[in-house]
Design a protein around this motif. Structure first.
Motif, PDB file in Angstrom:
ATOM      1  N   ASP A  52       1.002  -0.956  -0.191  1.00  0.00           N
ATOM      2  CA  ASP A  52      -0.124  -0.091  -0.020  1.00  0.00           C
ATOM      3  C   ASP A  52       0.987   1.332  -0.031  1.00  0.00           C
ATOM      4  O   ASP A  52       1.297   1.720   1.016  1.00  0.00           O
ATOM      5  CB  ASP A  52      -0.829  -0.077   1.458  1.00  0.00           C
ATOM      6  N   ARG A  53       1.416   1.743  -1.258  1.00  0.00           N
ATOM      7  CA  ARG A  53       2.013   2.830  -1.333  1.00  0.00           C
ATOM      8  C   ARG A  53       1.606   4.166  -0.688  1.00  0.00           C
ATOM      9  O   ARG A  53       2.385   4.805  -0.065  1.00  0.00           O
ATOM     10  CB  ARG A  53       2.681   3.194  -2.854  1.00  0.00           C
ATOM     11  N   ASP A  54       0.256   4.228  -1.009  1.00  0.00           N
ATOM     12  CA  ASP A  54      -0.246   5.597  -0.392  1.00  0.00           C
ATOM     13  C   ASP A  54      -0.429   5.583   1.079  1.00  0.00           C
ATOM     14  O   ASP A  54      -0.210   6.520   1.663  1.00  0.00           O
ATOM     15  CB  ASP A  54      -1.742   5.853  -0.995  1.00  0.00           C
ATOM     16  N   GLY A  55      -0.658   4.466   1.826  1.00  0.00           N
ATOM     17  CA  GLY A  55      -0.832   4.511   3.350  1.00  0.00           C
ATOM     18  C   GLY A  55       0.921   4.665   3.951  1.00  0.00           C
ATOM     19  O   GLY A  55       0.848   5.371   4.725  1.00  0.00           O
ATOM     20  N   CYS A  56       1.576   4.023   2.960  1.00  0.00           N
ATOM     21  CA  CYS A  56       3.059   4.094   3.442  1.00  0.00           C
ATOM     22  C   CYS A  56       3.453   5.399   3.357  1.00  0.00           C
ATOM     23  O   CYS A  56       4.093   6.149   4.482  1.00  0.00           O
ATOM     24  CB  CYS A  56       3.961   3.034   2.640  1.00  0.00           C
ATOM     25  N   GLU A  57       3.299   6.084   2.299  1.00  0.00           N
ATOM     26  CA  GLU A  57       3.895   7.492   1.970  1.00  0.00           C
ATOM     27  C   GLU A  57       3.264   8.596   3.069  1.00  0.00           C
ATOM     28  O   GLU A  57       3.610   9.349   3.552  1.00  0.00           O
ATOM     29  CB  GLU A  57       3.476   7.900   0.579  1.00  0.00           C
ATOM     30  N   LYS A  58       1.756   8.325   3.296  1.00  0.00           N
ATOM     31  CA  LYS A  58       1.063   9.163   4.346  1.00  0.00           C
ATOM     32  C   LYS A  58       1.795   8.950   5.835  1.00  0.00           C
ATOM     33  O   LYS A  58       1.819   9.861   6.241  1.00  0.00           O
ATOM     34  CB  LYS A  58      -0.358   8.885   4.464  1.00  0.00           C
TER      35      LYS A  58
END
Length: 118
Positions: free
Chosen positions: A101-107
């Motif tokens: 989950d790139r978006d969750g990780c980046e957030k």
């Protein structure tokens, strides 16, 4: 001669049987953020106040970033909210990275960056 051949065969079998390591979409950024957190803790430790040495510190164990953060929090160099938020966000980033989950990780990592930059 037989020992060398057997050792070579066993070594090759081990190499070829190893499963490929899975790296998530932001594994490298998590690693870099871990280094930034360690730098923050080191800086706080070297500039901050002191406290009496605990019995745990004399047990010949290496300190972890978490134990250093707890000690810094007790001395007053880092707030409890900062330590808790960094810990939770890093855990969330690792979990999201493991789930691709790139978006969750980046957030989560952006939240850590915000705390580190103060």
């Amino acid at each position: 001669m037989i020992v060398r051949v057997a050792t070579a065969a066993a070594g090759m079998a081990l190499i070829f049987s190893a499963a490929p390591v899975h790296a998530g979409p932001c594994t490298e950024r998590i690693y870099q953020t871990d280094l930034d957190v360690a730098k923050l803790l080191h800086s706080a430790a070297s500039q901050g106040g002191t406290a009496p040495q605990s019995a745990f510190a004399t047990m010949h164990r290496q300190p972890t970033p978490g134990s250093i953060a707890t000690a810094e929090q007790q001395v007053g160099d880092l707030s409890g909210e900062e330590v808790q938020a960094i810990t939770e966000d890093m855990d969330e980033a690792r979990h999201a990275d493991g789930a691709d989950d790139r978006d969750g990780c980046e957030k989560a990592l952006s939240d850590v960056d915000r705390i580190l930059k103060r």
